[in-house]
Design a protein around this motif. Structure first.
Motif, short mmCIF file in Angstrom:
data_model
loop_
_atom_site.label_atom_id
_atom_site.label_comp_id
_atom_site.label_asym_id
_atom_site.label_seq_id
_atom_site.Cartn_x
_atom_site.Cartn_y
_atom_site.Cartn_z
N ASP A 485 -23.52 14.58 24.16
CA ASP A 485 -24.95 14.92 24.12
C ASP A 485 -25.11 16.40 24.44
OD1 ASP A 485 -25.67 15.45 27.07
OD2 ASP A 485 -24.63 13.51 27.20
N ASN A 486 -26.31 16.91 24.10
CA ASN A 486 -26.62 18.30 24.42
C ASN A 486 -27.71 18.36 25.48
OD1 ASN A 486 -28.71 17.35 22.91
ND2 ASN A 486 -28.82 19.08 21.47
N GLY A 487 -27.55 17.44 26.47
CA GLY A 487 -28.55 17.33 27.52
C GLY A 487 -28.33 18.30 28.66
N CYS A 488 -28.75 17.87 29.85
CA CYS A 488 -28.74 18.76 31.01
C CYS A 488 -27.37 19.03 31.58
CB CYS A 488 -29.65 18.19 32.10
SG CYS A 488 -29.13 16.55 32.65
N GLY A 489 -26.35 18.17 31.24
CA GLY A 489 -25.00 18.36 31.77
C GLY A 489 -24.88 17.98 33.23
N ILE A 490 -23.66 18.08 33.73
CA ILE A 490 -23.35 17.70 35.12
C ILE A 490 -22.77 18.91 35.82
CG2 ILE A 490 -22.06 16.12 36.60
CD1 ILE A 490 -21.84 14.23 34.19
N PRO A 491 -23.26 19.29 36.98
CA PRO A 491 -22.68 20.42 37.73
C PRO A 491 -21.21 20.15 38.06
CG PRO A 491 -24.82 19.82 38.63
CD PRO A 491 -24.46 18.75 37.65
N ASN A 525 -9.48 -1.85 33.74
CA ASN A 525 -9.00 -3.23 33.66
C ASN A 525 -8.48 -3.55 32.27
OD1 ASN A 525 -8.55 -5.78 34.86
ND2 ASN A 525 -10.34 -6.58 33.78
N MET A 526 -8.94 -2.82 31.26
CA MET A 526 -8.45 -3.03 29.88
C MET A 526 -7.31 -2.07 29.55
SD MET A 526 -11.97 -3.91 27.78
CE MET A 526 -13.07 -2.76 28.61
N GLY A 527 -6.78 -1.39 30.57
CA GLY A 527 -5.64 -0.51 30.35
C GLY A 527 -6.02 0.86 29.82
N GLY A 528 -7.28 1.25 29.95
CA GLY A 528 -7.71 2.54 29.42
C GLY A 528 -8.19 3.48 30.51
N GLU A 529 -8.88 4.54 30.06
CA GLU A 529 -9.41 5.52 30.98
C GLU A 529 -10.65 6.16 30.38
OE1 GLU A 529 -7.21 9.15 31.45
OE2 GLU A 529 -6.05 8.80 29.61
N ILE A 530 -11.44 6.81 31.25
CA ILE A 530 -12.62 7.55 30.80
C ILE A 530 -12.42 9.01 31.19
CG2 ILE A 530 -15.11 7.83 30.98
CD1 ILE A 530 -15.38 4.93 31.67
N ARG A 531 -12.54 9.91 30.18
CA ARG A 531 -12.41 11.33 30.43
C ARG A 531 -13.80 11.97 30.34
NH1 ARG A 531 -7.52 12.07 26.03
NH2 ARG A 531 -5.99 10.71 27.07
N VAL A 532 -14.01 12.98 31.15
CA VAL A 532 -15.33 13.62 31.21
C VAL A 532 -15.18 15.13 31.04
CG1 VAL A 532 -17.44 13.91 32.55
CG2 VAL A 532 -16.07 11.84 32.83
N GLU A 533 -16.03 15.68 30.16
CA GLU A 533 -16.16 17.13 30.02
C GLU A 533 -17.65 17.43 30.07
OE1 GLU A 533 -13.63 18.68 26.65
OE2 GLU A 533 -13.45 16.52 26.31
N SER A 534 -18.03 18.39 30.90
CA SER A 534 -19.46 18.69 31.03
C SER A 534 -19.65 20.11 31.50
CB SER A 534 -20.11 17.71 32.01
OG SER A 534 -21.50 17.91 32.06
N MET A 535 -20.80 20.66 31.10
CA MET A 535 -21.20 21.98 31.56
C MET A 535 -22.70 21.94 31.82
SD MET A 535 -20.58 25.73 29.82
CE MET A 535 -18.81 25.48 29.89
N ALA A 536 -23.09 22.31 32.98
CA ALA A 536 -24.51 22.24 33.36
C ALA A 536 -25.36 23.04 32.38
CB ALA A 536 -24.69 22.76 34.78
N GLY A 537 -26.41 22.40 31.85
CA GLY A 537 -27.33 23.04 30.92
C GLY A 537 -26.91 22.98 29.48
N ARG A 538 -25.69 22.52 29.19
CA ARG A 538 -25.21 22.52 27.80
C ARG A 538 -24.81 21.14 27.30
NH1 ARG A 538 -21.23 27.43 26.57
NH2 ARG A 538 -21.63 26.55 24.49
#
Length: 571
Positions: A485-491, A525-538
């Motif tokens: 998304d192009n939302g507010c992002g996460i600090p 639990n399903m043998g996977g993972e979640i990766r996160v990339e974020s930039m505040a404001g972008r």
């Protein structure tokens, strides 16, 4: 599922028992081994010292016995003259000796020519001449001689003590044969163990006093250590098929080697007995540790099982609550999406009613009625798609895992989410490639992607050119799904905490802080993972990575489940 869980708990039980036994037994074995080595070294040093002391005692006994005889004979030679000994004193001395236990077997007086001028004893040695014998030469030269065992005129092994007495330019010799049986008793006054025995050999290795186990005087002993040495030596020697601990010391007069030997099996019998007792104690301790470990592990596994059941129940309640919350977040968009077709249907049904009131109905009106009915069918089909998708999402709560067509599931989620996207003026794009199936729970996967899509829309809502992109592709045996998304992002300072239960950056009343935590646990639990990339404001990009499932292979989530258990109650 139940069989897999049963195997998991059995493996856990075996692992706990093994580890507890190892934790308790390895230190015990180490301490026991160290104690055994220390005890062995101490026992060996004690045994060696005991052997040395035992041999020292025998050496002192032998030297004391021989020295007392030598001293007594020297005193006789100084006390009595040759004529006195020849005239009956020798017989008197012999009777005194017999009264003291027969230390001397016989007594004799030899003149300087070697003739036996007076003899008292059991053998016919009177008038024998000894001038050519070795012992005669030695006593003439040294004045005092204690011989080795020899046969002599009597043909019986014996040894003698001879003392030279000068008289003017002449001399005579007092000679005594030591009672060998009495000497053996002196040598064998004390014993050690069941195989301990003392014997004497001369410098040529011939038995002077043989061991109890066998041999006769003047037999070759075969004792290998005949070299000169100071003090007492203790070493192990192998004789035929037996190993002995041998202690030896030289007696200076005569040059005899006094030997005490004992079989090593007898020497170290106390050590082996103590070791056997120690082994029994170790085994008893091991059995006790095993019993305790089994009981403790069984209790611990039962506790873990109860905790897992409670967590599973809590997880299911959280999942239902999460799905309810997701339905609530989509409800406004769905209502708007359904309201438009209903308005069209209402308009068309009014138009049909007006046309149908005319009689007869003109052909062109009839055509308009048919077209209106077709449009009503289209709007109904549109509503049906929306409601069926919503029903599928709200009804799927089972956690059973199966091979899932992720492309079809994502398309269903896009249909449901697109209604909200239109209401909030968000562009929802999809780019779904050809995907292999993944192994997992359809209900859990819907929960994960619904939560991530809703979060993306929450972050983008109200921003210009708001956009959410769903992409999916296969890569290296994995299936990757990204929601960007192009939302507010996460600090940056909050990125490490977003999967922590009850952490949220949404306004009060908007979020619970459980959504991402639940998603994280379900994907793991399903043998996977979640990766996160974020930039505040972008904006942000969440990428779900799941193992691709191949037919006939082990389900990728099974091994992970057996290691990590059920998903945490909060993800």
């Amino acid at each position: 599922m139940e069989q897999r869980d049963g195997n998991r708990y059995r493996n856990m039980f075996r692992s706990l028992v093994t580890r507890m036994i190892l934790v308790s037994m390895v230190p015990l074995a180490g301490i026991g081994g160290a104690n055994f080595l220390l005890f062995y070294q101490l026992n060996r040093s004690v045994v060696l010292e005991q052997h040395a002391n035992f041999l020292r005692y025998h050496k002192e006994s032998v030297e004391s016995f021989l020295n007392s005889l030598v001293s007594e004979m020297i005193s006789w030679t100084h006390q009595y003259s040759l004529e006195e000994l020849k005239s009956g004193t020798l017989e008197k001395l012999y009777r005194i000796n017999q009264g003291r236990g027969g230390l001397l077997e016989d007594l004799g007086v030899i003149d300087s020519r070697g003739d036996h001028v007076r003899y008292v004893g059991p053998y016919d040695l009177a008038k024998k001449n000894y001038r050519e014998t070795e012992w005669f030469s030695r006593v003439v030269e040294d004045g005092l001689y204690v011989s080795d065992m020899f046969l002599g005129f009597r043909g019986v092994p014996h040894f003698i003590i001879a003392v030279k007495r000068p008289e003017g330019e002449d001399f005579w010799i007092l000679r005594a044969t030591v009672n060998t049986d009495y000497f053996v008793r002196v040598l064998d006054t004390a014993r050690l163990g069941t195989t301990g025995e003392t014997f004497i050999v001369n410098q040529r290795g011939l038995y002077q006093i043989p061991p109890r186990s066998g041999g006769t005087p003047l037999d070759f002993s075969g004792f290998p250590d005949l070299g000169p040495h100071e003090g007492i030596t203790v070493k192990e020697l192998k004789v035929e098929d037996r190993t002995f601990l041998c202690s030896s010391v030289w007696i200076p007069r005569p040059q005899w080697l006094l030997v005490f030997r004992q079989e090593t099996s007898d020497v170290y019998a106390p050590l082996w007995k103590a070791s056997f007792v120690g082994l029994l104690l170790f085994l008893a301790g091991g059995l006790g540790a095993a019993i305790f470990s089994v009981a403790a592990a069984r209790d611990q596994v039962r506790r873990i099982h109860r905790a897992d059941l409670e967590k599973e129940s809590l997880t299911q309640r959280l999942l239902v609550a999460g799905r309810t919350a997701a339905v609530g977040e989509m409800s406004a968009g769905l209502a708007h999406e359904i309201n438009n077709p209903l308005a069209t249907i209402d308009t068309l049904q009014t138009w049909i009613r007006d046309l149908a009131s005319a009689s007869p109905i003109p052909e062109e009106d009839r055509q308009e009625i048919l077209e209106s009915a077709a449009k009503i069918g289209q709007q109904v089909a549109r509503c049906k798609v929306i409601t069926q998708g919503l029903l599928k999402f709200s009804r799927r709560v089972e956690a059973a895992q199966e091979a899932v067509d992720l492309r079809e599931l994502l398309e269903e989620m896009a249909v449901i989410s697109r209604a909200r996207a239109r209401v909030e003026n968000i562009v929802l794009e999809q780019n779904l490639g050809e995907l292999p199936p993944v192994w997992g729970s359809p209900a859990h996967l819907q929960q994960v992607f619904a939560n991530l899509i809703n979060n993306a829309m929450d972050a983008s809502a109200g921003r210009p050119h708001a956009k959410v992109i769903i992409k999916a592709w296969a890569e290296g045996g994995q299936v990757l799904v990204s929601l960007e998304d192009n939302g507010c992002g996460i600090p940056q300072e909050n990125l490490s905490r977003i999967f922590t239960p009850f952490f949220t950056t949404k306004p009060v009343g908007k979020g619970t802080g459980l959504g991402l935590a639940i998603c994280h646990g379900l994907v793991q639990n399903m043998g996977g993972e979640i990766r996160v990339e974020s930039m505040a404001g972008r904006g942000s990009r969440f990428t779900v990575v799941l193992p691709a499932f191949k037919r006939g292979s082990e389900a990728p989530g099974d091994q992970n489940r057996s290691q990590e258990g059920h998903p945490q109650g909060t993800g």
